[in-house]
Design a protein around this motif. Structure first.
Motif, short mmCIF file in Angstrom:
data_model
loop_
_atom_site.label_atom_id
_atom_site.label_comp_id
_atom_site.label_asym_id
_atom_site.label_seq_id
_atom_site.Cartn_x
_atom_site.Cartn_y
_atom_site.Cartn_z
N ALA A 12 0.83 -1.21 0.00
CA ALA A 12 0.00 0.00 0.00
C ALA A 12 0.86 1.26 0.00
CB ALA A 12 -0.92 -0.01 1.21
N ASP A 13 0.38 2.26 -0.70
CA ASP A 13 0.98 3.60 -0.71
C ASP A 13 2.44 3.59 -1.16
OD1 ASP A 13 -1.43 4.75 0.23
OD2 ASP A 13 -0.90 4.15 2.26
N ARG A 14 2.74 2.90 -2.23
CA ARG A 14 4.12 2.83 -2.74
C ARG A 14 4.27 3.52 -4.10
NH1 ARG A 14 7.24 -0.38 0.86
NH2 ARG A 14 5.85 -0.51 2.64
N HIS A 53 -8.45 -0.24 -6.41
CA HIS A 53 -7.68 0.51 -5.41
C HIS A 53 -6.36 -0.16 -5.00
CE1 HIS A 53 -11.20 3.04 -5.26
NE2 HIS A 53 -11.93 1.99 -4.94
N HIS A 54 -5.91 -1.16 -5.73
CA HIS A 54 -4.61 -1.78 -5.50
C HIS A 54 -3.73 -1.48 -6.70
CE1 HIS A 54 -5.88 -4.01 -1.97
NE2 HIS A 54 -6.97 -4.36 -2.62
N HIS A 55 -2.45 -1.25 -6.44
CA HIS A 55 -1.51 -0.94 -7.50
C HIS A 55 -0.67 -2.18 -7.83
CE1 HIS A 55 -2.14 3.42 -7.73
NE2 HIS A 55 -2.57 3.24 -6.49
N TRP A 91 7.34 -4.62 -3.08
CA TRP A 91 6.46 -5.63 -3.65
C TRP A 91 5.78 -6.43 -2.54
CZ3 TRP A 91 9.69 -8.33 -8.06
CH2 TRP A 91 10.15 -7.36 -8.95
N ASP A 92 4.50 -6.66 -2.71
CA ASP A 92 3.74 -7.46 -1.75
C ASP A 92 3.69 -8.92 -2.19
OD1 ASP A 92 2.05 -7.96 0.49
OD2 ASP A 92 0.29 -7.79 -0.80
#
Length: 112
Positions: A12-14, A53-55, A91-92
């Motif tokens: 998130a928020d990257r 809402h996910h990048h 990276w997630d």
């Protein structure tokens, strides 16, 4: 010739870190291309997308041998590769893509 792609979900928020990484790669393009040569990579392309809402990033590669390219990248001493390894902290999750169709026009040099 090997072709590969992955979908990378970002933490998130990257978005700022993605922008910074993109700028560094663009500024040091010649160094990045030298790493591709060392890895036997002919094409490496990166895309950004937002879904629900996910990048995400999409990474595409065309190489002589992708496993070899990945091994060379892991042991690389290029500074630009160290920057890329640090970028991976954003990276997630990585989702491998399965190649379905690969078309190549080998006559592009003969086109008007």
């Amino acid at each position: 010739m090997d072709v590969g792609a992955v979908l990378i979900r970002l933490k998130a928020d990257r978005q700022d870190q993605v922008q910074d990484w993109q700028s560094i790669i663009e500024q040091r393009k010649s160094e990045a291309i030298e790493t591709l040569k060392a890895e036997g990579v002919l094409i490496e392309s990166w895309f950004h997308l937002e879904l629900e809402h996910h990048h995400y990033l999409i990474a595409y590669m065309r190489a002589r041998d992708i496993q070899h390219a990945q091994q060379v990248a892991k042991t690389s001493t290029f500074e630009i590769d160290a920057i890329h390894k640090k970028f991976k902290e954003n990276w997630d999750r990585v989702y491998p893509a399965r190649l379905l169709v690969d078309l190549e026009n080998d006559t592009t040099d003969k086109m008007p």
